[in-house]
Design an enzyme around this catalytic site. Structure first.
Site, short mmCIF file in Angstrom:
data_model
loop_
_atom_site.label_atom_id
_atom_site.label_comp_id
_atom_site.label_asym_id
_atom_site.label_seq_id
_atom_site.Cartn_x
_atom_site.Cartn_y
_atom_site.Cartn_z
N ASP A 31 0.99 -1.14 0.21
CA ASP A 31 -0.09 -0.08 0.23
C ASP A 31 0.82 0.98 0.05
OD1 ASP A 31 -1.81 -1.64 0.64
OD2 ASP A 31 -1.94 -1.78 2.61
N GLU A 244 -11.52 0.42 -3.19
CA GLU A 244 -10.51 1.22 -2.31
C GLU A 244 -8.99 1.41 -3.02
OE1 GLU A 244 -9.45 -2.20 0.28
OE2 GLU A 244 -7.91 -3.80 -1.68
O1 FUB Z 1 -3.47 -3.33 3.49
C1 FUB Z 1 -4.91 -3.58 4.15
C2 FUB Z 1 -5.99 -3.28 2.82
O2 FUB Z 1 -5.33 -4.11 1.13
C3 FUB Z 1 -5.96 -1.84 2.48
O3 FUB Z 1 -6.37 -0.82 3.43
C4 FUB Z 1 -6.28 -1.91 1.25
O4 FUB Z 1 -5.55 -1.26 0.01
C5 FUB Z 1 -5.46 -3.09 0.56
O5 FUB Z 1 -4.27 -3.46 0.19
#
Ligand code: FUB
Length: 345
Positions: A31, A244
């Protein structure tokens, strides 16, 4: 999040064909939110660990406990790990799951923005402050008032305003905030409260920040993504709709909102005329990587643009053990972005 089968993958061949290598190999990182501060690249990633939590569609296996900041003198250089910048134990309101963070700078101070579950199991977004871009950061006593869900990305516009983009569906809980209050789901399900496939897709959120960057200056608004005819993308449009991993960059005066499509594993982008949108869907920035999740940032360094992203190649496909990578990104003369394939065909 269903675990992909990686049994068929020849990882030696995959790594040879990868367009880039992990920026660090001594820890797992994911991320990546990259910024240039004082001429140097700083990466604010998640710090992946194997805490032994079982794999589920809520992302319980992403049980991260702290953040490390990485820095690089150049995108093709070595990365320095500055050690623990913030641990969940030092965040008064947080309980667990330190997911994807971001950071920004104002008047020589550095602000780390991060999601975590509070003691009621609800994702909130917090702020921690430091005099140095590499931390350590000191957390505020409480999360940002009226914050919820995950994946904050803080964009500074040319007029000095800062905007936070955030949100994530399924385990990120965005679908549980469609009413004024958090909707219960018993037993907890990542799919309860989602719109139907033929309804408008759930939107990421955006809110301007207060001058001290510690609170929202306004109620958060929807980041609407529309197709070329101006119609909102639908929830069932899984190859294009928001899931997301929000990011914002500005190129030639236009606002580029980019994000992950989650269960279809694309990083896509949409272009608008102002920080609030609406944004018109334009295409794919990054095709799927090895590992279920995909998450990125787009940053300019010395006049060139770079995509920071992650995959699970170093861990040989373990979904929650990912590695940050970086590759050059090209904007075409018409403003569109050239799609990157993470592995040469
Ligand atoms: O790293 C945990 C979660 O997985 C992140 O918040 C999302 O964007 C995905 O990458």
């Amino acid at each position: 999040m269903p675990e992909d089968s990686t049994a068929h993958i020849d990882f030696e061949a995959l790594n040879q064909n990868a367009i880039s290598a992990p920026v660090v190999e001594h820890i797992y990182t994911a991320d990546p939110s990259a910024h240039v501060f004082n001429g140097k690249i700083y990466i604010y990633p998640s710090h992946d660990i194997d805490a032994g939590d079982a794999f589920d569609d809520l992302g319980s296996h992403f049980a991260m406990e702290d953040y490390h900041v990485l820095s690089m003198e150049a995108p093709d250089g070595n990365a320095t790990d500055h050690g623990v910048a913030l641990n969940v134990k030092d965040v008064p309101w947080a309980d667990k799951q330190m997911w994807a963070p971001d950071a920004n700078e104002k008047d020589g101070r550095y602000y780390l923005f991060f999601p975590a579950k509070d003691k009621q199991g609800i994702f909130r977004i917090g702020v921690a402050v430091s005099e140095s871009p590499s931390g350590p950061f000191t957390a505020q006593a409480d999360p940002i008032a009226n914050s919820f869900s995950i994946d904050p990305a803080v964009f500074k516009d040319a007029d000095g305003s800062y905007y936070m983009y955030f949100g994530g569906i399924w385990g990120g809980q965005l679908q549980r905030w469609r009413k004024e209050t958090f909707e219960a789901s018993q037993p907890e399900s990542p799919f309860a409260h989602l719109p139907a496939d033929n309804e408008p897709a759930l939107c990421a959120k955006v809110a301007k920040l207060t001058d001290d960057l510690l609170e929202f200056a306004e109620a958060s608004k929807d980041v609407l993504i529309v197709d070329e005819s101006g119609k909102a993308l639908l929830q069932g449009d899984n190859n294009r709709r928001f899931f997301e991993a929000s990011w914002m960059h500005k190129y030639n005066g236009k606002y580029y909102f980019s994000y992950s499509t989650g269960d279809t594993h694309f990083i896509c982008y949409a272009i608008g005329d102002n920080p609030y949108g609406p944004f018109t869907y334009k295409g794919v920035v990054l095709n799927p990587v090895v590992g279920w999740t995909t998450h990125h940032s787009i940053t300019e360094y010395n006049g060139e643009w770079y995509l920071f992203y992650h995959d699970s190649s170093l861990s040989k496909g373990v979904t929650h053990l990912r590695s940050v990578k970086v590759a050059k990104l090209q904007h075409n003369t018409d403003g569109t972005i050239q799609t990157l394939n993470p592995y040469r065909q």
